[in-house]
Design a protein around this motif. Structure first.
Motif, PDB file in Angstrom:
ATOM      1  N   GLY A  62       2.693  -2.635   0.879  1.00  0.00           N
ATOM      2  CA  GLY A  62       1.508  -2.006   1.455  1.00  0.00           C
ATOM      3  C   GLY A  62       0.199  -2.509   0.872  1.00  0.00           C
ATOM      4  N   LYS A  63       0.231  -3.651   0.196  1.00  0.00           N
ATOM      5  CA  LYS A  63      -0.980  -4.179  -0.449  1.00  0.00           C
ATOM      6  C   LYS A  63      -2.070  -4.516   0.575  1.00  0.00           C
ATOM      7  CE  LYS A  63       1.471  -7.463  -2.308  1.00  0.00           C
ATOM      8  NZ  LYS A  63       2.794  -7.031  -1.798  1.00  0.00           N
ATOM      9  N   VAL A  87      -3.200  -3.093 -10.101  1.00  0.00           N
ATOM     10  CA  VAL A  87      -2.569  -1.956  -9.411  1.00  0.00           C
ATOM     11  C   VAL A  87      -1.209  -2.417  -8.908  1.00  0.00           C
ATOM     12  CG1 VAL A  87      -2.703  -0.326  -7.499  1.00  0.00           C
ATOM     13  CG2 VAL A  87      -4.790  -0.978  -8.721  1.00  0.00           C
ATOM     14  N   LEU A  88      -0.163  -1.794  -9.417  1.00  0.00           N
ATOM     15  CA  LEU A  88       1.191  -2.094  -8.963  1.00  0.00           C
ATOM     16  C   LEU A  88       1.585  -1.101  -7.878  1.00  0.00           C
ATOM     17  CD1 LEU A  88       3.993  -3.440  -9.094  1.00  0.00           C
ATOM     18  CD2 LEU A  88       4.550  -1.899 -10.992  1.00  0.00           C
ATOM     19  N   LEU A  89       1.817  -1.612  -6.666  1.00  0.00           N
ATOM     20  CA  LEU A  89       2.246  -0.756  -5.559  1.00  0.00           C
ATOM     21  C   LEU A  89       3.762  -0.764  -5.451  1.00  0.00           C
ATOM     22  CD1 LEU A  89      -0.833  -1.365  -4.603  1.00  0.00           C
ATOM     23  CD2 LEU A  89       0.041  -0.689  -2.369  1.00  0.00           C
ATOM     24  N   ILE A  90       4.324   0.423  -5.332  1.00  0.00           N
ATOM     25  CA  ILE A  90       5.768   0.580  -5.174  1.00  0.00           C
ATOM     26  C   ILE A  90       6.033   1.497  -3.995  1.00  0.00           C
ATOM     27  CG2 ILE A  90       7.830   1.612  -6.241  1.00  0.00           C
ATOM     28  CD1 ILE A  90       6.816   0.617  -8.927  1.00  0.00           C
ATOM     29  N   VAL A 123      -9.919  -6.184  -9.126  1.00  0.00           N
ATOM     30  CA  VAL A 123      -8.699  -5.365  -9.143  1.00  0.00           C
ATOM     31  C   VAL A 123      -7.633  -6.117  -8.359  1.00  0.00           C
ATOM     32  CG1 VAL A 123      -7.613  -3.212  -8.395  1.00  0.00           C
ATOM     33  CG2 VAL A 123      -9.940  -3.184  -9.319  1.00  0.00           C
ATOM     34  N   ALA A 124      -6.529  -6.459  -9.007  1.00  0.00           N
ATOM     35  CA  ALA A 124      -5.436  -7.175  -8.348  1.00  0.00           C
ATOM     36  C   ALA A 124      -4.409  -6.177  -7.817  1.00  0.00           C
ATOM     37  CB  ALA A 124      -4.765  -8.136  -9.324  1.00  0.00           C
ATOM     38  N   LEU A 125      -4.052  -6.330  -6.555  1.00  0.00           N
ATOM     39  CA  LEU A 125      -3.002  -5.519  -5.934  1.00  0.00           C
ATOM     40  C   LEU A 125      -1.721  -6.333  -5.951  1.00  0.00           C
ATOM     41  CD1 LEU A 125      -5.032  -4.251  -2.827  1.00  0.00           C
ATOM     42  CD2 LEU A 125      -4.764  -3.118  -5.043  1.00  0.00           C
ATOM     43  N   ILE A 126      -0.717  -5.881  -6.703  1.00  0.00           N
ATOM     44  CA  ILE A 126       0.532  -6.627  -6.789  1.00  0.00           C
ATOM     45  C   ILE A 126       1.695  -5.710  -6.407  1.00  0.00           C
ATOM     46  CG2 ILE A 126      -0.419  -8.075  -8.628  1.00  0.00           C
ATOM     47  CD1 ILE A 126       1.556  -6.650 -10.552  1.00  0.00           C
ATOM     48  N   GLY A 127       2.833  -6.316  -6.138  1.00  0.00           N
ATOM     49  CA  GLY A 127       4.021  -5.547  -5.774  1.00  0.00           C
ATOM     50  C   GLY A 127       4.980  -6.406  -4.988  1.00  0.00           C
ATOM     51  N   THR A 171      -2.623  -9.990  -3.167  1.00  0.00           N
ATOM     52  CA  THR A 171      -1.797 -11.131  -3.576  1.00  0.00           C
ATOM     53  C   THR A 171      -0.503 -11.194  -2.770  1.00  0.00           C
ATOM     54  OG1 THR A 171      -0.651  -9.840  -5.288  1.00  0.00           O
ATOM     55  CG2 THR A 171      -2.687 -10.959  -5.940  1.00  0.00           C
ATOM     56  N   PRO A 172       0.106 -12.371  -2.686  1.00  0.00           N
ATOM     57  CA  PRO A 172       1.409 -12.461  -2.024  1.00  0.00           C
ATOM     58  C   PRO A 172       2.425 -11.568  -2.727  1.00  0.00           C
ATOM     59  CG  PRO A 172       0.490 -14.643  -2.399  1.00  0.00           C
ATOM     60  CD  PRO A 172      -0.372 -13.681  -3.154  1.00  0.00           C
TER      61      PRO A 172
END
Length: 300
Positions: free
Chosen positions: A16-17, A88-91, A7-11, A59-60
């Motif tokens: 808040g990743k 997962v796109l964090l906003i 699962v990639a955390l991007i944003g 991720t950065p």
């Protein structure tokens, strides 16, 4: 039947990743500061939920790159997303639909085919419900998200539902890591990241983005302790003086804070020695990028 996947955390930077990754893992594996762009490479944290093993990739932050290092960091982020089973796109709830978020959504439209993309609106505890509802509607009209979650990575609100949903979406297959492993990052790099975090927290100037930390040697002693020798590379002579501080007090405080956290992480005594070196062009040296886990050629 076991399950396992990525699962990639991007944003954007500071979405808040790293906070979410550390919350899921239950231990600090990614540095968290008030400054943006602190995560420089892909950091993997491993979480087990019943029969599923989730490998979260922090991720950065995605932003408009200006320098070689910026471009390499952004490339590493998209590379992490490309290899993931779920993105997962964090906003940030209070920032909403920024120009940066719009750019990420456009890039996702071109690169996320046949993969689930989840929207996680973070920091919901600092905005009111009508704002959240409006933002959720606006974002889902712009992109076809598989699911939307309203969370607070810092306080843990809504994170359990997100974790359970992700576990259910992992593909069938054997676990990728041993059950007791919580991160996929060499200890030498973890130690370097801990020291870099303490430098960022202590120094509030622009300096942290012009330095890097490398663990030069790591040796286990007969008494069970560990000796760690690190080099802090800076691009200007004046930066060395800032880190040293008067009578060396600043570097002593930074080293002590890093040593204490490393001891807590390893569960043993640590002897940490930090040396500061001036390398004016370290930002253009392939070896420095390799030590950070980045591809030098991605910075072109």
């Amino acid at each position: 039947m076991k399950k396992a996947g990525f699962v990639a955390l991007i944003g954007e930077p500071n979405a808040g990743k790293s906070t979410l990754l550390n919350h899921f893992v239950g231990s600090k594996v990614s540095i968290v500061t008030h400054k943006v762009q602190t995560t420089r490479t892909k950091i993997r944290g491993i979480v087990i939920v019943d029969s599923a093993q989730i490998v979260f990739v922090d991720t950065p932050g995605l932003f408009k790159p200006r320098r070689r290092l910026d471009r390499a960091m952004v490339a590493a982020a998209w590379d992490g997303a490309a290899d993931a089973d779920v993105i997962v796109l964090l906003i940030e709830a209070h920032r909403g639909l920024t120009e940066g978020v719009e750019r990420i959504l456009r890039d996702l439209s071109n690169s996320s085919k046949n993969r689930s993309v989840v929207l996680a609106i973070n920091k919901i505890d600092i905005v009111k419900s009508p704002v959240l509802l409006s933002l959720t509607k606006q974002l889902n009209e712009l992109f076809s998200f598989s699911k939307t979650f309203l969370i607070s990575a810092d306080r843990g609100f809504g994170t359990k539902d997100l974790k359970l949903w992700l576990a259910d979406k992992m593909p069938d297959g054997p676990w990728l890591y041993p059950e007791d492993q919580i991160a996929d990052l060499p200890l030498k790099m973890i130690a370097a990241e801990i020291t870099r975090e303490k430098l960022i927290l202590r120094l509030h100037q622009e300096l942290p983005y012009q330095l890097t930390v490398e663990t030069e040697t790591w040796s286990n002693r007969k008494d069970g302790s560990v000796r760690v020798d690190q080099i802090i590379y800076v691009s200007r002579g004046g930066h060395k003086g800032i880190i040293l501080g008067g009578r060396g007090e600043t570097i002593k405080a930074i080293s002590m804070a890093a040593r204490e956290e490393l001891e807590s992480f390893l569960g043993c005594r640590v002897h940490l020695f930090c040396q500061i070196k001036v390398r004016e062009k370290w930002l253009n040296e392939a070896e420095r990028y390799s030590e950070m886990g980045l591809d030098f050629n991605d910075g072109n």
